[in-house]
Design a protein around this motif. Structure first.
Motif, mmCIF file in Angstrom:
data_model
loop_
_atom_site.group_PDB
_atom_site.id
_atom_site.type_symbol
_atom_site.label_atom_id
_atom_site.label_comp_id
_atom_site.label_asym_id
_atom_site.label_seq_id
_atom_site.Cartn_x
_atom_site.Cartn_y
_atom_site.Cartn_z
ATOM 1 N N PHE A 55 0.831 -1.200 0.000
ATOM 2 C CA PHE A 55 0.000 0.000 0.000
ATOM 3 C C PHE A 55 0.872 1.258 0.000
ATOM 4 C CE2 PHE A 55 -2.380 -3.440 1.878
ATOM 5 C CZ PHE A 55 -3.629 -3.335 1.288
ATOM 6 N N TRP A 56 0.219 2.335 -0.365
ATOM 7 C CA TRP A 56 0.871 3.639 -0.472
ATOM 8 C C TRP A 56 0.027 4.611 0.348
ATOM 9 C CZ3 TRP A 56 2.403 5.985 -5.877
ATOM 10 C CH2 TRP A 56 2.709 7.335 -5.747
ATOM 11 N N ASP A 57 0.548 5.050 1.491
ATOM 12 C CA ASP A 57 -0.132 6.041 2.325
ATOM 13 C C ASP A 57 0.489 7.408 2.058
ATOM 14 O OD1 ASP A 57 -1.554 3.963 3.335
ATOM 15 O OD2 ASP A 57 -0.861 4.167 5.415
ATOM 16 N N THR A 86 -4.495 9.642 2.607
ATOM 17 C CA THR A 86 -5.046 8.750 1.592
ATOM 18 C C THR A 86 -4.272 7.437 1.549
ATOM 19 O OG1 THR A 86 -5.649 10.677 0.253
ATOM 20 C CG2 THR A 86 -5.653 8.546 -0.844
ATOM 21 N N ARG A 87 -4.975 6.340 1.325
ATOM 22 C CA ARG A 87 -4.333 5.034 1.132
ATOM 23 C C ARG A 87 -4.663 4.513 -0.261
ATOM 24 N NH1 ARG A 87 -4.042 0.448 5.636
ATOM 25 N NH2 ARG A 87 -2.471 1.979 6.275
ATOM 26 N N ASN A 109 -3.943 1.241 -3.052
ATOM 27 C CA ASN A 109 -3.601 -0.169 -3.135
ATOM 28 C C ASN A 109 -2.678 -0.371 -4.340
ATOM 29 O OD1 ASN A 109 -3.537 -3.006 -3.498
ATOM 30 N ND2 ASN A 109 -5.556 -3.204 -2.537
ATOM 31 N N GLU A 137 -8.147 3.237 -1.588
ATOM 32 C CA GLU A 137 -8.829 2.431 -0.580
ATOM 33 C C GLU A 137 -9.719 3.296 0.311
ATOM 34 O OE1 GLU A 137 -7.875 -1.339 0.345
ATOM 35 O OE2 GLU A 137 -8.002 -0.942 -1.810
ATOM 36 N N THR A 154 -5.459 0.001 12.323
ATOM 37 C CA THR A 154 -5.171 0.810 11.151
ATOM 38 C C THR A 154 -5.457 2.292 11.396
ATOM 39 O OG1 THR A 154 -5.692 1.168 8.815
ATOM 40 C CG2 THR A 154 -7.474 0.373 10.222
ATOM 41 N N GLN A 171 -6.370 4.234 9.085
ATOM 42 C CA GLN A 171 -7.429 4.587 8.146
ATOM 43 C C GLN A 171 -8.771 4.308 8.811
ATOM 44 O OE1 GLN A 171 -7.239 5.909 4.849
ATOM 45 N NE2 GLN A 171 -5.174 6.385 5.592
#
Length: 334
Positions: free
Chosen positions: A119-121, A154-155, A157, A165, A313, A315
């Motif tokens: 994932f990319w946060d 923001t997350r 995928n 996500e 999490t 998120q």
């Protein structure tokens, strides 16, 4: 001429040793050479070297140019307190390892829990000062300040064409204070969480929660040394929905040794513990370490390093999901 230069050099050395500081200015005058700001003993010593009696002295700085500035008031900060519109810098520094701080950041990580994947946060936002009553300067300033913050966390995928996500939107305002090693804050912030459209298309049976909080927040921070900072805060949601509960706490520590060469930067390490009533007060640990650079005038900080998270999490659309992840990232704080 060489005789006078030797005498002057000896006098400069004496001034440095007796005053514990380096001379800030040296000048030639019509009636001879001199140093300003030296004490009577230095004057006597110079006279014993045969310098003219009518030589004058120039001010000597009370701070060595080799002194490294830590988190104490810097040379760019005036001692007088006054009003400053749109001041430089902050009186309350953001938490380095805080996952919901308003900043600019990017973390690519792998989840090793039940929701495995890459994932990319990313966070797009920041916090700025609107009004200050206190000393001037972006580093080491003292007084009171009114801040405004905002950001979106923001997350994405990475295994699903970088689909969104979820997103957490944050907005708030703070009154902050700094006095010596102590700083404090009091204010309000809003958080609303949203699931990404692409996630809903891939998971049509997902039941969306409307996680929203309107919270009052207070915190205190103590700069135990030039390198070590400790902090703690409490937030009380006066309005909560979507599974959110009133209480949230954060505490942590940051270790940033002072650097001798600013352009080379230096190491950092940080730990943040997030404790929320919404997940039964079970803690979430975030650990970071890496290399950091800080602007000598602006006080802004850029970091690169590694992050480990274990708990629930950050998120909030999936706030009940346990998460364990490890990754690498970059962070920029105003």
């Amino acid at each position: 001429m060489s005789r006078w230069i030797c005498k002057l050099a000896v006098g400069v050395v004496l001034a440095f040793l007796l005053n514990g500081t380096a001379p800030s200015k040296l000048c030639a005058q019509e009636d001879g050479f001199g140093l300003h700001g030296a004490n009577d003993q230095v004057i006597s010593d110079l006279a014993s070297l045969g310098l003219p009696e009518n030589s004058t002295l120039i001010e000597v700085s009370d701070r060595s140019p080799f002194q490294v500035a830590g988190h104490h008031p810097s040379s760019t900060s005036s001692d007088s307190r006054q009003w400053h519109l749109l001041p430089d810098g902050l009186l309350w520094d953001p938490y380095l390892a805080g996952p919901h701080e308003s900043r600019m950041s990017l973390v690519i990580h792998q989840r090793t829990d039940d929701h495995q994947g890459y994932f990319w946060d990313s966070t797009l936002g920041g916090r700025v000062g609107l009004l200050r009553y206190g000393t001037d300067g972006s580093r080491g300033a003292q007084g009171w300040q009114w801040d405004l913050e905002g950001g979106v966390i923001t997350r994405l995928n990475l295994e699903e064409a970088e689909d969104v996500e979820s997103m957490d939107f944050r907005f708030g305002t703070l009154i902050t204070m700094a006095d010596g090693p102590w700083s404090a804050k009091f204010g309000y912030f809003h958080i609303s969480s949203h699931v990404g459209d692409e996630y809903l298309l891939r998971n049509p049976t997902h039941v969306r929660v409307n996680y929203v909080t309107e919270s009052l927040i207070t915190g205190v921070s103590y700069q135990k040394s030039d390198a070590l900072r400790l902090y703690g805060e409490a937030a009380l949601a006066v309005k909560a929905s979507g599974g959110a509960k009133p209480w949230q706490f954060q505490t942590g520590a940051e270790f940033i040794p002072p650097v001798t060469v600013a352009k080379k930067g230096g190491p950092f390490a940080a730990m943040n513990i997030d404790i929320r009533e919404a997940v039964g007060f079970h803690p979430t640990f975030t650990l970071q370490t890496g290399w950091q650079w800080q602007g000598q005038q602006s006080g802004r900080r850029f970091r690169a390093g590694f992050q480990y998270l274990n708990g629930y999490t950050p998120q909030f659309s999936f706030f009940e999901d346990k998460e364990q992840s490890i990754g690498t990232g970059i962070w920029f704080d105003y």
